[in-house]
Design a protein around this motif. Structure first.
Motif, mmCIF file in Angstrom:
data_model
loop_
_atom_site.group_PDB
_atom_site.id
_atom_site.type_symbol
_atom_site.label_atom_id
_atom_site.label_comp_id
_atom_site.label_asym_id
_atom_site.label_seq_id
_atom_site.Cartn_x
_atom_site.Cartn_y
_atom_site.Cartn_z
ATOM 1 N N ARG A 1 0.811 -1.215 0.000
ATOM 2 C CA ARG A 1 0.000 0.000 0.000
ATOM 3 C C ARG A 1 0.847 1.269 0.000
ATOM 4 N NH1 ARG A 1 -1.329 4.436 0.659
ATOM 5 N NH2 ARG A 1 -3.263 5.300 1.469
ATOM 6 N N LYS B 1 -8.864 -3.136 2.900
ATOM 7 C CA LYS B 1 -8.984 -2.069 3.900
ATOM 8 C C LYS B 1 -7.802 -1.091 3.776
ATOM 9 C CE LYS B 1 -9.114 -1.576 8.921
ATOM 10 N NZ LYS B 1 -9.007 -2.296 10.179
ATOM 11 N N THR C 1 -8.106 1.332 0.759
ATOM 12 C CA THR C 1 -9.106 2.395 0.858
ATOM 13 C C THR C 1 -8.880 3.329 2.038
ATOM 14 O OG1 THR C 1 -10.575 0.942 2.115
ATOM 15 C CG2 THR C 1 -10.878 0.998 -0.284
ATOM 16 N N SER C 2 -7.797 3.121 2.767
ATOM 17 C CA SER C 2 -7.527 3.948 3.956
ATOM 18 C C SER C 2 -6.442 4.974 3.664
ATOM 19 C CB SER C 2 -7.072 3.070 5.121
ATOM 20 O OG SER C 2 -8.078 2.159 5.460
ATOM 21 N N ASN C 3 -6.521 6.080 4.365
ATOM 22 C CA ASN C 3 -5.454 7.071 4.212
ATOM 23 C C ASN C 3 -4.308 6.727 5.164
ATOM 24 O OD1 ASN C 3 -5.884 8.263 6.810
ATOM 25 N ND2 ASN C 3 -7.557 9.482 5.959
ATOM 26 N N ASP D 1 -4.829 6.929 9.023
ATOM 27 C CA ASP D 1 -5.561 5.801 9.597
ATOM 28 C C ASP D 1 -4.695 4.552 9.667
ATOM 29 O OD1 ASP D 1 -7.819 7.363 9.882
ATOM 30 O OD2 ASP D 1 -8.703 6.710 7.984
ATOM 31 N N ILE D 2 -3.892 4.342 8.642
ATOM 32 C CA ILE D 2 -3.044 3.157 8.592
ATOM 33 C C ILE D 2 -2.056 3.142 9.749
ATOM 34 C CG2 ILE D 2 -1.206 2.006 7.276
ATOM 35 C CD1 ILE D 2 -2.734 2.909 4.720
ATOM 36 N N SER E 1 -2.483 4.316 12.632
ATOM 37 C CA SER E 1 -3.128 4.366 13.940
ATOM 38 C C SER E 1 -2.767 3.088 14.704
ATOM 39 C CB SER E 1 -4.640 4.510 13.800
ATOM 40 O OG SER E 1 -5.193 3.351 13.234
ATOM 41 N N PHE F 1 -4.743 -0.599 13.529
ATOM 42 C CA PHE F 1 -5.326 -0.618 12.195
ATOM 43 C C PHE F 1 -5.757 -2.031 11.798
ATOM 44 C CE2 PHE F 1 -5.143 -1.120 7.610
ATOM 45 C CZ PHE F 1 -6.017 -0.132 7.219
#
Length: 179
Positions: free
Chosen positions: A64, A160, A163-165, A168-169, A171, A174
């Motif tokens: 990612r 997931k 589609t996550s920024n 967020d990743i 955090s 996650f």
């Protein structure tokens, strides 16, 4: 002192929230040790199987984040923390100082090899990772249903991530354990 100030002015090092990066790795390690993961997907409780799960989840992160310069540095920091953790863990279980270096070197080779293998396998289709999961996590001894279920879990984590920024990743939790 003046030279240091000049260096700092021209060569500012980006500071990263290293605690959040450690938290990401700790979350991955927690999932690899998860009893619910092992029970649900009938994953062996061996060190090798757990290490493979860690590698798969880190690979998903890499996949990612590999095209974003700032995040490439963060993923490298996570790699470094992984090997610090492995070094500490081996020492904690009583592996001698002379053996730790050799074992870490072996684990690093496995890490590098798997990352290349996983990346090559998913170039055409993400489903190709299923063969590698069967070979390395299960050592080719798995029921199709368990393999499919674990693949679906990995694929859900992959979707997931896509589609996550980045915020967020990185955090704390996650990645989620399977329900």
């Amino acid at each position: 002192m003046i030279i240091n100030n000049i260096k700092n002015f021209f060569f500012k090092k980006k500071k990263y929230n290293k605690k959040s990066l450690k938290d990401v790795l700790n979350n991955i390690i927690k999932i690899s040790n998860s009893v619910s993961l092992n029970k649900r997907f009938k994953i062996p409780t061996s060190f090798n199987a757990r290490y493979e799960i860690i590698l798969i989840l880190i690979f998903l992160l890499y996949l990612r984040l590999k095209n974003e310069k700032v995040n490439k540095i963060k993923i490298q920091i996570i790699y470094n923390y992984l090997f610090e953790y492995l070094d500490y863990s081996l020492r904690e279980i009583g592996v001698g100082d002379l053996s730790v270096g050799k074992k870490i070197k072996t684990l690093a080779r496995i890490f590098s090899f798997r990352m290349k293998l996983y990346e090559e396998s998913v170039k055409l289709d993400f489903k190709n990772i299923k063969k590698l999961i069967k070979k390395y996590v299960y050592k080719n001894k798995v029921k199709k249903r368990n393999l499919d279920n674990f693949y679906n879990y990995v694929n859900s984590q992959h979707r997931k991530l896509k589609t996550s920024n980045s915020k967020d990743i990185f955090s704390k939790n996650f990645f989620k354990e399977p329900i």
